[in-house]
Design an enzyme around this catalytic site. Structure first.
Site, PDB file in Angstrom:
ATOM      1  CB  CYS A 120      -8.399  -7.752   1.271  1.00  0.00           C
ATOM      2  SG  CYS A 120      -6.845  -7.711   0.347  1.00  0.00           S
ATOM      3  CG  HIS A 412      -6.282  -2.710   2.033  1.00  0.00           C
ATOM      4  ND1 HIS A 412      -7.231  -3.278   2.872  1.00  0.00           N
ATOM      5  CD2 HIS A 412      -5.872  -3.716   1.208  1.00  0.00           C
ATOM      6  CE1 HIS A 412      -7.375  -4.545   2.568  1.00  0.00           C
ATOM      7  NE2 HIS A 412      -6.559  -4.846   1.566  1.00  0.00           N
ATOM      8  CB  CYS A 442     -11.457  -8.530  -4.532  1.00  0.00           C
ATOM      9  SG  CYS A 442     -10.318  -7.133  -4.348  1.00  0.00           S
TER      10      CYS A 442
END
Length: 459
Positions: A120, A412, A442
């Site tokens: 991510c 996302h 994270c």
């Protein structure tokens, strides 16, 4: 000198001029003093996977983001020294999507480009890469960004079947080809889509989020309220026109219309959110589909430059990229706690505290993950045990957190989110009249990032 070196009789006195000359050709104090600035960010709309961008490839979205950035800033391809992009679930045809997109966007073929992958936070890695290159004087200006197309994932077959398919081209007769498939079972022909699970633990990230919420006192009601807040903030920001400057419209592959806005923003009521069933740990879990970020298609790009180069291009820097840290923890018990560790390390490194930060851009993988990290940083016991601090980091002010929504609401795209976070942080610093921002997230593998951005005095 070479002959002296070969005999092994060289002295330290003789080596000093050689070492001195080598230093002159590498990094110098002057190069290391270069101020790195965030000039501007751009992105395609973020779309729910399987909707408007379903038929695009990743290089299409990354190309459009780069072209959109160049159009918005007015920079030319010859102004760009390097391109770096994050990309997680890669298409084997375009594994170096940064290079393919850069060429597709019309950048000179002499501009190097490489792709990075860190779940991510891939775009954060891309940005950090350019920061370092600029600081040591390798480049003056580059494009950092990332992309993900969750509508088109690489789907594998079982290894026994793949092994036979690779040998198929060597078989000359039909019978040889048929014999090759002997011993396979029906299960070997079942497609294997990528699993959103940790390779090291086999655990789905949502399960980890559920356990984290239980451990750090985050209730189902807390998560629902945070998700509601995220979608409402994103809706309000969209209606206020906050995202227009960064968005690069793209034609939908499903209709003849252009996609002008993010299409996953769906404000709801607490009653409707509360009626949803647990998505991971059933029947008693607290994480639902609404409190989890959804699979998303999208691309992003940002112009990163030395301050001097930015002025030479006639542009105004928005933010000063002061520092960053990447961290890594136990992927089983601390998978989603990267922001707490990274934020603590960044604040310690820079001599700052939570009270010094006016803008927080916090990646929302899950509502509970954000809230659990906030609780951890505000816990004396947790900070003493895990961060080895004498006291807690402190309470993160909610009024300074994600005031325009976040990954829960706008989406996302794994490789692209980091640039979106930095773009919003810089814009919010001006709009909310603050000096410092922290971007934190994270990542799979128990990793995380925190980046410190300062509002540029000219912005």
């Amino acid at each position: 000198m070479l002959s002296t070196l070969r005999t092994g009789t060289v002295s330290l006195r003789q080596l000093r001029p050689v070492v001195s000359n080598l230093r002159a050709f590498s990094t110098t104090p002057k190069a290391q003093d270069k101020k790195v600035v965030f000039v501007q960010g751009a992105r395609t709309p973020f779309c729910v996977a399987g909707t408007d961008f379903e038929d695009y490839m990743a290089h299409d979205l990354q190309r459009e983001a780069i072209q959109g950035l160049m159009k918005k800033t007015g920079v030319k391809g010859t102004d760009i020294d390097y391109v770096c992009a994050g990309y997680v679930i890669q298409d084997v045809l375009t594994s170096n999507v940064a290079r393919e997109a850069a060429m597709g966007a019309g950048l000179p073929l002499t501009v190097p480009a490489h792709t990075v992958t860190l779940a991510c936070i891939g775009a954060n890695v891309a940005t950090a890469t350019l920061m370092d290159k600029i600081r040591v004087g390798q480049i003056e200006c580059g494009i950092a960004g990332g992309v993900e197309v969750m509508s088109d994932l690489p789907i594998r077959y079982s290894r026994p079947l793949r092994k036979r398919l690779l040998k198929l081209g060597k078989m000359k007769t039909t019978q040889q080809k048929l014999n090759l498939f002997k011993g396979l079972t029906s299960a070997d022909f079942v497609p294997q889509p990528p699993a959103v699970a940790e390779f090291s633990t086999g655990e789905v990230m949502g399960n980890s989020a559920d356990r984290l919420c239980a451990a750090l006192g985050v209730s189902r009601a807390d998560q629902d309220a945070f998700a509601k807040r995220s979608h409402e903030a994103a809706r309000d920001a969209t209606q206020a026109g906050f995202f227009k400057e960064e968005l690069v419209p793209m034609k939908s592959t499903q209709t003849d219309k252009y996609v002008m806005e993010d299409n996953g923003i769906r404000p709801s009521t607490l009653e409707k959110l509360g009626a949803l069933k647990p998505a991971f740990i059933k029947p008693h879990g607290t994480v639902t589909a609404a409190t989890s970020s959804f699979l998303t298609d999208g691309g992003s790009a940002s112009l990163i430059a030395s301050e001097d180069k930015c002025y030479q291009l006639g542009l105004t820097p928005r933010g000063i990229l002061r520092d960053y840290v990447f961290v890594s923890q136990d992927p089983k018990e601390q998978l989603l706690l990267g922001p707490s560790y990274a934020t603590a390390k960044l604040l310690q490194k820079t001599g700052m505290s939570i009270a010094d930060i006016g803008v927080w851009e916090f990646h929302e993988a899950f509502a509970g993950q954000v809230l659990a990290n906030i609780n951890a940083m505000n816990s004396d016991a947790w900070c003493k045990k895990n961060l080895k601090l004498d006291t807690k980091l402190g309470e993160l002010p909610m009024e300074m957190l994600n005031t325009r929504g976040g990954s829960l609401s706008v989406g996302h795209p794994f490789g692209a989110t980091g640039t979106r976070l930095l773009t919003w942080a810089c814009d919010r610093l001006k709009y909310e009249d603050k000096q410092f921002a922290v971007v934190t997230a994270c990542a799979a593998g128990g990793q995380g990032v925190a980046m410190l951005v300062e509002r540029h005095p000219d912005f």
